[in-house]
Enzyme design. Structure first.
Site, PDB file in Angstrom:
ATOM      1  N   LYS A 116      17.521  20.255  51.594  1.00 32.72           N
ATOM      2  CA  LYS A 116      16.452  21.156  52.048  1.00 32.72           C
ATOM      3  C   LYS A 116      16.163  22.202  50.960  1.00 32.72           C
ATOM      4  O   LYS A 116      16.934  22.312  49.989  1.00 32.72           O
ATOM      5  CB  LYS A 116      16.896  21.838  53.348  1.00 32.72           C
ATOM      6  CG  LYS A 116      18.164  22.677  53.192  1.00 32.72           C
ATOM      7  CD  LYS A 116      18.775  23.037  54.536  1.00 32.72           C
ATOM      8  CE  LYS A 116      20.074  23.812  54.347  1.00 32.72           C
ATOM      9  NZ  LYS A 116      20.764  24.056  55.616  1.00 32.72           N
ATOM     10  N   ARG A 122      22.247  29.909  67.223  1.00 33.55           N
ATOM     11  CA  ARG A 122      20.984  29.538  66.590  1.00 33.55           C
ATOM     12  C   ARG A 122      20.406  28.382  67.395  1.00 33.55           C
ATOM     13  O   ARG A 122      20.359  28.471  68.616  1.00 33.55           O
ATOM     14  CB  ARG A 122      21.260  29.191  65.116  1.00 33.55           C
ATOM     15  CG  ARG A 122      20.083  29.322  64.208  1.00 33.55           C
ATOM     16  CD  ARG A 122      20.446  29.203  62.735  1.00 33.55           C
ATOM     17  NE  ARG A 122      20.867  27.858  62.348  1.00 33.55           N
ATOM     18  CZ  ARG A 122      21.157  27.486  61.100  1.00 33.55           C
ATOM     19  NH1 ARG A 122      21.073  28.358  60.120  1.00 33.55           N
ATOM     20  NH2 ARG A 122      21.526  26.269  60.826  1.00 33.55           N
ATOM     21  N   HIS A 134      26.858  22.923  64.344  1.00 37.06           N
ATOM     22  CA  HIS A 134      26.899  23.615  63.046  1.00 37.06           C
ATOM     23  C   HIS A 134      27.792  24.847  63.169  1.00 37.06           C
ATOM     24  O   HIS A 134      27.706  25.575  64.150  1.00 37.06           O
ATOM     25  CB  HIS A 134      25.473  24.009  62.652  1.00 37.06           C
ATOM     26  CG  HIS A 134      25.334  24.512  61.251  1.00 37.06           C
ATOM     27  ND1 HIS A 134      25.826  23.837  60.157  1.00 37.06           N
ATOM     28  CD2 HIS A 134      24.736  25.626  60.753  1.00 37.06           C
ATOM     29  CE1 HIS A 134      25.543  24.520  59.047  1.00 37.06           C
ATOM     30  NE2 HIS A 134      24.891  25.609  59.385  1.00 37.06           N
ATOM     31  N   ARG A 153      28.083  16.911  56.360  1.00 35.33           N
ATOM     32  CA  ARG A 153      26.779  17.321  55.819  1.00 35.33           C
ATOM     33  C   ARG A 153      27.015  18.283  54.660  1.00 35.33           C
ATOM     34  O   ARG A 153      27.371  19.439  54.870  1.00 35.33           O
ATOM     35  CB  ARG A 153      25.945  18.010  56.911  1.00 35.33           C
ATOM     36  CG  ARG A 153      25.704  17.158  58.146  1.00 35.33           C
ATOM     37  CD  ARG A 153      24.711  17.839  59.085  1.00 35.33           C
ATOM     38  NE  ARG A 153      25.116  19.190  59.454  1.00 35.33           N
ATOM     39  CZ  ARG A 153      25.822  19.504  60.533  1.00 35.33           C
ATOM     40  NH1 ARG A 153      26.198  18.562  61.383  1.00 35.33           N
ATOM     41  NH2 ARG A 153      26.142  20.756  60.783  1.00 35.33           N
ATOM     42  N   TYR A 157       8.451  48.681  33.021  1.00 32.11           N
ATOM     43  CA  TYR A 157       7.907  49.544  34.076  1.00 32.11           C
ATOM     44  C   TYR A 157       8.855  50.687  34.411  1.00 32.11           C
ATOM     45  O   TYR A 157      10.050  50.479  34.590  1.00 32.11           O
ATOM     46  CB  TYR A 157       7.646  48.739  35.349  1.00 32.11           C
ATOM     47  CG  TYR A 157       6.524  47.745  35.223  1.00 32.11           C
ATOM     48  CD1 TYR A 157       5.214  48.162  34.979  1.00 32.11           C
ATOM     49  CD2 TYR A 157       6.777  46.382  35.353  1.00 32.11           C
ATOM     50  CE1 TYR A 157       4.187  47.233  34.866  1.00 32.11           C
ATOM     51  CE2 TYR A 157       5.748  45.459  35.246  1.00 32.11           C
ATOM     52  CZ  TYR A 157       4.451  45.885  35.002  1.00 32.11           C
ATOM     53  OH  TYR A 157       3.443  44.970  34.900  1.00 32.11           O
ATOM     54  N   CYS A 207      10.409  42.318  35.158  1.00 33.71           N
ATOM     55  CA  CYS A 207       8.998  42.206  35.548  1.00 33.71           C
ATOM     56  C   CYS A 207       8.779  40.873  36.276  1.00 33.71           C
ATOM     57  O   CYS A 207       9.691  40.078  36.419  1.00 33.71           O
ATOM     58  CB  CYS A 207       8.102  42.240  34.304  1.00 33.71           C
ATOM     59  SG  CYS A 207       8.358  43.645  33.211  1.00 33.71           S
ATOM     60  N   MET A 208       7.553  40.638  36.707  1.00 35.58           N
ATOM     61  CA  MET A 208       7.265  39.375  37.398  1.00 35.58           C
ATOM     62  C   MET A 208       7.463  38.175  36.468  1.00 35.58           C
ATOM     63  O   MET A 208       7.969  37.139  36.875  1.00 35.58           O
ATOM     64  CB  MET A 208       5.827  39.393  37.928  1.00 35.58           C
ATOM     65  CG  MET A 208       5.516  38.218  38.845  1.00 35.58           C
ATOM     66  SD  MET A 208       3.794  38.196  39.373  1.00 35.58           S
ATOM     67  CE  MET A 208       3.700  39.664  40.381  1.00 35.58           C
ATOM     68  N   ASP A 209       7.064  38.341  35.207  1.00 34.55           N
ATOM     69  CA  ASP A 209       7.043  37.210  34.283  1.00 34.55           C
ATOM     70  C   ASP A 209       7.897  37.401  33.036  1.00 34.55           C
ATOM     71  O   ASP A 209       7.952  36.521  32.191  1.00 34.55           O
ATOM     72  CB  ASP A 209       5.602  36.949  33.829  1.00 34.55           C
ATOM     73  CG  ASP A 209       4.650  36.918  35.006  1.00 34.55           C
ATOM     74  OD1 ASP A 209       4.823  36.042  35.862  1.00 34.55           O
ATOM     75  OD2 ASP A 209       3.771  37.796  35.092  1.00 34.55           O
TER      76      ASP A 209
HETATM   77  C1  LIG Z   1      22.108  23.770  55.300  1.00 32.33           C
HETATM   78  C2  LIG Z   1      22.911  23.029  56.290  1.00 32.33           C
HETATM   79  C3  LIG Z   1      24.056  22.330  55.897  1.00 32.33           C
HETATM   80  C4  LIG Z   1      24.627  22.390  54.497  1.00 32.33           C
HETATM   81  O1  LIG Z   1      25.352  23.575  54.327  1.00 32.33           O
HETATM   82  P1  LIG Z   1      26.212  23.848  52.998  1.00 32.33           P
HETATM   83  O2  LIG Z   1      26.959  25.083  53.316  1.00 32.33           O
HETATM   84  O3  LIG Z   1      25.222  24.041  51.899  1.00 32.33           O
HETATM   85  O4  LIG Z   1      27.064  22.658  52.784  1.00 32.33           O
HETATM   86  C5  LIG Z   1      24.694  21.561  56.856  1.00 32.33           C
HETATM   87  N1  LIG Z   1      24.242  21.501  58.127  1.00 32.33           N
HETATM   88  C6  LIG Z   1      23.159  22.184  58.543  1.00 32.33           C
HETATM   89  C7  LIG Z   1      22.719  22.087  59.964  1.00 32.33           C
HETATM   90  C8  LIG Z   1      22.467  22.974  57.645  1.00 32.33           C
HETATM   91  O5  LIG Z   1      21.396  23.662  58.065  1.00 32.33           O
END
Ligand SMILES: *Cc1c(COP(=O)(O)O)cnc(C)c1O
Length: 393
Positions: free
Chosen positions: A60, A158, A187, A243, A287, A332-334
């Site tokens: 993601k 969550r 999670h 995961r 700045y 700065c931004m850039d």
């Molecule tokens: C982002 C996420 C992960 C991965 O987490 P890490 O700490 O980067 O390994 C696993 N499960 C869910 C539901 C997540 O949102």
């Protein structure tokens, strides 16, 4: 200068890709990320060997800054079972790029996304009873099975269904011919602190749900719970799949967790010096003139800024000619300005390293995270879309 010659230019931003493809040479880039695909592949192999279970590569947020499409390619060719994203649009982007492996959306998908998800064979996280008829109707409409993972809320506060609702979802969806009930998951909130009792408490609640599901003959094939931190510290949470996000990029989830030997970062962030000048004593830099030269000072200008994800915090350092030099004045931004008195031969076109190794020195993501008051995750996710990603290995 940095050797770009063996790198492919794979860019996440369509318009930028088009413009850069028209440039004759990579030497025109201001700042860029060089990403070692073999590091990602080896990290994933190592994590699969270590856990001896299926791995979902979590890609993601543009592959934690590493580029979502390229990370999906590397992950699937390294044998992962799934790629995980947060939003349906990320999953669709992968399908449009020709990625064919199993993709799961870990976050919420509104019902009006179901048709598109199922038509593209994308697995969804479901935790809401009201969506059951919508899931079945959408699967019928598009003539494909709905691939579903039930999300159980066990203490993250969550997304997720309470255990009783999760079991009801299993009953309703588990018997529907339109549905392929692939998984059930939860999670962890505190896995990055192995001393926190919350993880064991969450694991217990989840294990009870799985026990009840198994007793009712409704246990899906894939039970999963562990993020990187839990994967590395609690083997009892591995179930059928882990995961893994941050660890696949060779970075630790927190200071409390040691990465296994052999995992290494894949990402280097570089820039090309755009100006070097000597300024008289008493010159204000950037700045707000928060930095005033104390003597005649050599100041370099580097084309990277908070618009690229380099945070507007004082005190960062970069590498030039293998030496650490301070960023001076406001980011700065850039652009940033750097103090070059230690590197008298620094000149326009020199490679400046923002993250990574140069000579014997290294700037780690962790170093920047500490300095910027944040975590590894935020530093790499903050690398903005305009920074070209170059892949090698
Ligand atoms: C982002 C996420 C992960 C991965 O987490 P890490 O700490 O980067 O390994 C696993 N499960 C869910 C539901 C997540 O949102």
């Amino acid at each position: 200068m940095f050797d770009y010659t063996r790198m492919e230019r794979v860019l996440s931003s369509g318009s930028l890709a088009h413009i850069l493809a028209g440039m004759q040479t990579n030497n025109t880039l201001s700042n860029w990320l060089a990403i070692d695909r073999s590091a990602i592949a080896e990290n994933l192999h190592l994590l699969q060997d270590l856990t001896k279970t299926r791995v979902m590569a979590v890609i993601k947020a543009n592959g934690y800054g590493h580029g979502i499409v390229e990370m999906a390619r590397v992950a699937f060719s390294s044998g992962v079972a799934f790629c995980g994203v947060s939003r349906l649009e990320e999953a669709i982007m992968l399908r449009q790029a020709g990625i064919e492996g199993s993709i799961m959306v870990l976050g919420y998908t509104p019902a009006y996304g179901f048709d598109q998800a199922f038509a593209n064979d994308i697995s969804l996280a479901i935790f809401n009873l009201e969506y059951v008829p919508e899931i079945i109707a959408a699967a019928k409409r598009v003539g494909r099975k709905a691939r579903i993972h039930i999300k159980v809320e066990t203490g993250m506060g969550r997304l997720g269904a309470p255990p009783e609702v999760a079991l009801e979802l299993l009953r309703l969806l588990g018997h529907s011919p339109e549905v392929r009930l692939e998984g059930i998951f939860t999670h962890f909130a505190c896995a990055d602190d192995p001393s926190a009792p919350a993880t064991a408490a969450q694991e217990k609640i989840f294990a009870e749900v799985i026990r009840d599901a198994t007793a009712a003959d409704l246990r899906p094939e894939l039970v999963h719970a562990a993020n990187s931190a839990a994967t590395l510290t609690r083997a009892s949470t591995h179930f059928d799949m882990v995961r893994i996000g941050i660890a696949m990029y060779g970075l630790a989830p927190s200071d409390a967790i040691q990465l296994p030997q052999g995992l290494r970062p894949a990402l280097t962030w570089k820039a090309q010096m755009s100006m070097v000048h000597s300024l008289p004593q008493g010159s204000g830099i950037s700045y707000g003139h928060t930095y005033i030269t104390k003597n005649v000072e050599r100041i370099g200008v580097v084309p990277v800024g908070y618009g690229d994800g380099y945070r507007r915090v004082d005190g960062s350092e970069v590498l030039v000619s293998g030496r650490k030099v301070p960023v001076v004045g406001r980011v700065c931004m850039d652009e940033i300005m750097i103090q070059l008195d230690q590197v008298p031969d620094a000149k326009v076109g020199d490679e400046v390293v923002l993250i990574g190794k140069q000579g014997d020195e290294t700037i780690k993501v962790k170093g920047l995270a500490d300095l910027w008051g944040t975590i590894n995750y935020e530093v790499i996710c903050g690398l903005s879309a305009r920074v070209p990603r170059l892949y090698y290995g």
